[in-house]
Design an enzyme around this catalytic site. Structure first.
Site, mmCIF file in Angstrom:
data_model
loop_
_atom_site.group_PDB
_atom_site.id
_atom_site.type_symbol
_atom_site.label_atom_id
_atom_site.label_comp_id
_atom_site.label_asym_id
_atom_site.label_seq_id
_atom_site.Cartn_x
_atom_site.Cartn_y
_atom_site.Cartn_z
ATOM 1 N N ASP A 39 0.661 -1.070 0.268
ATOM 2 C CA ASP A 39 -0.170 0.060 -0.242
ATOM 3 C C ASP A 39 0.771 1.249 -0.090
ATOM 4 O OD1 ASP A 39 -2.558 1.896 0.508
ATOM 5 O OD2 ASP A 39 -2.975 0.289 1.879
ATOM 6 N N ASP A 40 0.534 1.774 -0.897
ATOM 7 C CA ASP A 40 1.075 3.582 -1.146
ATOM 8 C C ASP A 40 3.317 3.415 -1.279
ATOM 9 O OD1 ASP A 40 -1.294 4.201 -0.992
ATOM 10 O OD2 ASP A 40 -1.094 4.820 0.747
ATOM 11 N N CYS A 77 -5.616 4.095 -4.814
ATOM 12 C CA CYS A 77 -5.472 2.619 -3.864
ATOM 13 C C CYS A 77 -6.843 1.236 -4.938
ATOM 14 C CB CYS A 77 -6.098 1.988 -2.523
ATOM 15 S SG CYS A 77 -6.368 3.346 -1.725
ATOM 16 N N HIS A 141 -11.021 -2.731 0.608
ATOM 17 C CA HIS A 141 -11.452 -1.184 -0.342
ATOM 18 C C HIS A 141 -12.194 -1.227 -1.224
ATOM 19 C CE1 HIS A 141 -10.751 3.166 -0.025
ATOM 20 N NE2 HIS A 141 -11.394 3.022 0.713
ATOM 21 N N ASP A 335 -0.058 -0.614 -4.931
ATOM 22 C CA ASP A 335 -1.480 -0.622 -5.105
ATOM 23 C C ASP A 335 -1.273 0.820 -5.736
ATOM 24 O OD1 ASP A 335 -0.920 1.014 -3.174
ATOM 25 O OD2 ASP A 335 -3.142 0.273 -2.153
ATOM 26 N N ASN A 336 -0.556 1.775 -5.786
ATOM 27 C CA ASN A 336 -0.103 3.705 -5.833
ATOM 28 C C ASN A 336 1.069 3.700 -5.403
ATOM 29 O OD1 ASN A 336 -2.909 3.611 -3.822
ATOM 30 N ND2 ASN A 336 -1.133 4.901 -3.680
#
Length: 414
Positions: A39-40, A77, A141, A335-336
């Site tokens: 994540d991130d 995300c 999410h 995810d990004n």
């Protein structure tokens, strides 16, 4: 290798490895598929991509497989996760934007359902129809109602967080965004341990799910979705301490170091430009206290990444013990890009609210009860030598580390 979006990865896995019952070309043993979603994380956070953060287990997968140097995702995300789970563009799946950031004029419009819609099927739907066991743990999410949770979308078992993030040490939401957490297990509210660490919990539960179905002899899909390194950045004390003093030279120095390492690792050509970014200020002009705070936040970020990597190593070790490692396809990605949003750099109310709800002392950064964010300065180092961050259409927001490995198949090598 070049890919434009996560759909390419899952479409390839589906076409090559989803073999319906009765298919004449079916191999003696179909491969497991293990998705490891960070994540991130920025483009150069992983050691194998040039980062100084210790990620030995992810690096080991890279050494067994292929690193993608030009892999792109969405700028936030939920859209990426929608594509990853369905193999189609995120608007078609209903996540034109993440639910928390859909502007009022887009709400309810086609492509902005704010959850994974019923006009698409998931990779879990397809693999389960092909005889796979299907499991998910961690951040979902993509919906929070019973009909939009993972077990309604093809997963046999799932421990899932319906929100963008949460506390990593206790069942507590990000209090700046949510009133309560939305963790569920198999479609019902989950009861989490009184104390835990998110990356450990996510892997623990995945191991339990995998072991519970071993006797069936069926291959499995394991979708492992960490909430590291989403804000709040939190990690065990020893992991944060390992980076004490590492980032005191500041973000510009780190960005330059990362660029050189990315080139040395072969992930960018030698002549790649260093894009100028003026969103974070001059490190030398910060006060000693500000530099201490920012360097400590980056140490928490690095510690959280290392803690996640260790849990990946634990999962890999378990698969080796049960004889499933060689016949598992591993897909690691973020995810990004890195997140520049920082409550302490926002308006006075956001800063007051963060200080009111959390222990924001420098000494407590990354510890239980704290709210720590990487901030724009070090986020630009995480994406070095690219520009931009999460929520932007710049390369730093869209271009992420991605690795695919099949240890037992010598044809899948870099």
């Amino acid at each position: 290798m070049r890919r434009n979006r996560p759909a390419a990865v899952l479409a390839a896995l589906t076409l090559l490895h989803l073999l319906a019952p009765g298919t004449h070309a079916a191999p003696a043993k179909r491969p497991n598929i293990v998705i490891l979603l960070a994540d991130d994380w920025g483009f150069s956070d992983v050691g194998a991509f040039g980062g100084e953060i210790a990620t030995p287990n992810i690096d080991a997968l890279a050494a067994k497989g292929v690193r993608f140097s030009n892999f792109h995702v969405a700028g936030s995300c939920s859209p990426t996760r929608a594509m990853l789970q369905t193999g189609v563009i995120n608007h078609r799946a209903g996540l034109g934007n993440m639910p928390e950031t859909i502007p009022p004029e887009h709400q309810g419009k086609p492509g902005y359902d704010a959850h994974l819609n019923n006009r698409v099927v998931t990779i879990a739907d397809q693999l389960r129809a092909g005889g796979y066991r299907t499991y998910l743990t961690g951040k979902w999410h993509l919906g929070h109602t019973p009909d939009s949770l993972p077990t309604a979308r093809g997963y046999d078992h799932a421990l899932a967080l319906a929100q963008s993030g949460a506390d990593n040490f206790e069942d507590k939401p990000n209090l700046l965004i949510y009133d309560q957490t939305e963790w569920s297990e198999d479609g019902k509210p989950a009861k989490l341990p009184a104390r835990f660490y998110s990356s450990t919990l996510i892997v623990d539960r995945m191991i339990r799910y995998i072991d519970s179905g071993n006797a069936s002899g069926k291959p499995f899909l394991a979708s492992v979705n960490f909430i590291a390194n989403h804000t709040p950045l939190q990690a065990p004390d020893a992991d944060i301490a390992a980076y004490a003093g590492r980032y005191t030279a500041g973000w510009t120095a780190l960005r330059n170091q990362r660029r050189a390492a990315v080139i040395a690792k072969g992930m960018m050509p030698a002549g790649v430009a260093m894009v100028t970014m003026n969103t974070s200020g001059d490190w030398s002009k910060l006060s000693p206290q500000e530099r201490q705070q920012r360097a400590g936040a980056m140490a928490a970020y690095a510690g959280m990444a290392t803690a996640m990597d260790r849990e990946i190593g634990r999962l890999v070790a378990h698969l080796k013990v049960i004889g499933e490692y060689e016949n598992s396809i591993f897909v690691f990605l973020s995810d990004n890009g890195a997140e520049a949003t920082d409550p302490m750099a926002m308006g006075a109310f956001a800063r007051w609210n963060a200080n009111h709800l959390y222990d924001q002392s420098i000494a407590r950064q990354g510890r239980p009860g704290s709210l720590t964010a990487q901030g724009a300065g070090f986020a630009r180092a995480s994406v070095s030598p690219l520009r931009g961050y999460q929520f932007s259409a710049s390369e730093g927001g869209l271009r992420v580390p991605m690795i695919m490995a099949w240890p037992g198949n010598p044809a899948i090598r870099g």
